[in-house]
Scaffold this active site. Sequence first.
Site, short mmCIF file in Angstrom:
data_model
loop_
_atom_site.label_atom_id
_atom_site.label_comp_id
_atom_site.label_asym_id
_atom_site.label_seq_id
_atom_site.Cartn_x
_atom_site.Cartn_y
_atom_site.Cartn_z
N ARG A 92 -28.66 -22.34 -10.98
CA ARG A 92 -29.95 -22.92 -11.36
C ARG A 92 -30.62 -23.58 -10.17
O ARG A 92 -31.82 -23.42 -9.93
CB ARG A 92 -29.76 -23.98 -12.46
CG ARG A 92 -29.47 -23.38 -13.82
CD ARG A 92 -29.22 -24.46 -14.84
NE ARG A 92 -30.44 -25.20 -15.17
CZ ARG A 92 -30.49 -26.17 -16.09
NH1 ARG A 92 -29.40 -26.51 -16.76
NH2 ARG A 92 -31.61 -26.80 -16.34
N GLU A 98 10.52 2.64 6.20
CA GLU A 98 10.26 1.20 6.31
C GLU A 98 11.16 0.63 7.39
O GLU A 98 12.38 0.80 7.33
CB GLU A 98 10.51 0.51 4.96
CG GLU A 98 10.58 -1.01 5.02
CD GLU A 98 9.36 -1.66 5.70
OE1 GLU A 98 9.57 -2.51 6.59
OE2 GLU A 98 8.22 -1.32 5.34
N ASP A 149 -3.15 -3.44 5.06
CA ASP A 149 -3.58 -4.32 6.15
C ASP A 149 -3.88 -3.59 7.46
O ASP A 149 -4.24 -4.22 8.45
CB ASP A 149 -2.51 -5.40 6.42
CG ASP A 149 -2.42 -6.42 5.30
OD1 ASP A 149 -3.21 -6.31 4.34
OD2 ASP A 149 -1.57 -7.32 5.39
N ALA A 151 0.83 -1.21 0.00
CA ALA A 151 0.00 0.00 0.00
C ALA A 151 0.87 1.26 0.00
O ALA A 151 0.64 2.18 -0.79
CB ALA A 151 -0.94 0.00 1.20
N ARG A 153 13.48 6.82 -8.61
CA ARG A 153 12.30 7.56 -9.07
C ARG A 153 11.99 8.73 -8.12
O ARG A 153 10.85 9.16 -8.02
CB ARG A 153 11.10 6.61 -9.17
CG ARG A 153 11.42 5.41 -10.06
CD ARG A 153 10.31 4.39 -10.08
NE ARG A 153 9.14 4.96 -10.74
CZ ARG A 153 7.88 4.71 -10.37
NH1 ARG A 153 7.64 3.92 -9.35
NH2 ARG A 153 6.88 5.24 -11.02
N CYS A 213 2.56 -12.80 0.23
CA CYS A 213 1.76 -13.95 -0.23
C CYS A 213 2.63 -15.03 -0.85
O CYS A 213 2.23 -16.18 -0.95
CB CYS A 213 0.73 -13.50 -1.28
SG CYS A 213 -0.19 -12.04 -0.80
N ARG A 243 3.99 9.59 -10.08
CA ARG A 243 3.59 9.65 -11.50
C ARG A 243 2.83 10.95 -11.79
O ARG A 243 2.92 11.48 -12.89
CB ARG A 243 2.66 8.48 -11.85
CG ARG A 243 3.38 7.17 -12.08
CD ARG A 243 2.44 6.05 -12.53
NE ARG A 243 3.07 4.77 -12.23
CZ ARG A 243 2.68 3.95 -11.25
NH1 ARG A 243 1.60 4.23 -10.54
NH2 ARG A 243 3.34 2.84 -11.04
N VAL A 257 8.94 4.50 12.38
CA VAL A 257 8.23 5.67 12.89
C VAL A 257 7.67 5.30 14.27
O VAL A 257 7.01 4.28 14.44
CB VAL A 257 7.11 6.11 11.93
CG1 VAL A 257 6.26 7.21 12.57
CG2 VAL A 257 7.72 6.60 10.62
#
Length: 468
Positions: free
Chosen positions: A457, A46, A298, A23, A83, A56, A33, A93
């Site tokens: 059905r 991080e 999460d 995220a 970037r 995963c 961008r 943090v």
Amino acid sequence: MGMSGGRGNGGRERLVVIGGDAAGMSAASQARRLRDPGELEIVAFERGHFSSFSACGIPYWVGGEVPERDRLIARTPEEHRARDIDLRMRTEVTEIDVAGQRVRARDVDSGTESWTPYDKLVIATGARPVRPDLPGADAPGVHGVQTLDDGQALLDTLARTRGRRAVVVGAGYIGVEMAEALINRGFEVTVVNRGEEPMSTLDPDMGRLVHRAMEGLGITMVNDAEVTKLLTGQDGRVRAVAAEDAEYPADVVILGIGVRPETALARAAGLPLGAHGGLLTDLAMRVRGHENIWAGGDCVEVLNLVSGQEQYVPLGTHANKHGQVIGTNAGGGYATFPGVVGTAVSKVCDLEIARTGLREKDARRVGLRFEAVTIESTSRAGYYPGAAPMTVKMLAETRTGRLLGVQIVGREGAGKRVDIAAVALTARMTVEQMTALDLGYAPPFSPVWDPVLVAARKATARVRHETP
């Protein structure tokens, strides 16, 4: 809220991101961008060693299907920095000062702390594994599998351990996937589960099919068992898992009892949390009541579109979508995340397990009355080589016939069929409308009536013939 003009950094705004995985880094990348570095400075923190990795994928790396760890890393810290995202690794943090618009961060290795001001803040602190409050839970040989560091630590233990007995505590996605990974590594595996059947995200009648498949792989499945303590040997390492009335010898123990939102920082900062402990946001993923703070992944609760209630669904698909939405909004654009229907797939060897929408107990809890039907079908035309059995369970609302949920357990070709139901749920279709869906058919792909439509059905007939 007035903008502070980036606090003297050349009139630039500063976006601060807490958390460098799905995220957080999706948000940073999307904001980048939309806004060039001259307008928007992006700083991300991080606390671990890795950024943008696939949690995963860890069971498949541990099991050997994915040969090396680095395949699970989508973007390295260096790629993010190239970037113009100032990603600071191994930096935790420790405090959010909402009134002062700043965060305090500590360098994990040196211990030095400093404050960083922000104009916009993204909280993407993820989840933490549930560590049972049991004697021995922290002993050497006991592992969680939340991060790549965890996966590496587990692989190191597996390589060092002479004994071949593994006990997995918990039988959700992680527990079931880790059980298979350890079987692939040549371990004797026992899964100790406190539920009635494995995969509590399924109804127990469907969980039973998973139970049988696990036993077919040579996994010992112990249900209705509450772990009371982890026993250690003379050397202090784990040696057994104890439930109320039995002991299961173990050279290595995996904890797969789920995760909780990592929201201690948010709680201390007075931000709004929901019933499951996750942050509450609006449709734009803004933290409720805070114009310049967003949250995703999460650590948040999401709206379940079928039940109409907030739910905690920690999955990578949502985290990446949240990041996209947050980055778009923080970058000056506009996007929303409407909610989820609760779709998930998993597998145990060649048994595919899929679910979307509500289980029976979810429907009861929100006061929905329903009909439930279960059908047996095959993945392909019965005469075509490789046709394998498949069980589909479908829930439809009484009288209206609105689709409420689908669970599928079967061999190859079963799992992704749940996507048909996920689309139908999102569109609020009735089971009768589903019977008319124009799905792709040829003998190698499905019977003339796709298993999902056979269930629709049967559910239609049940809803129609219901007498008041």
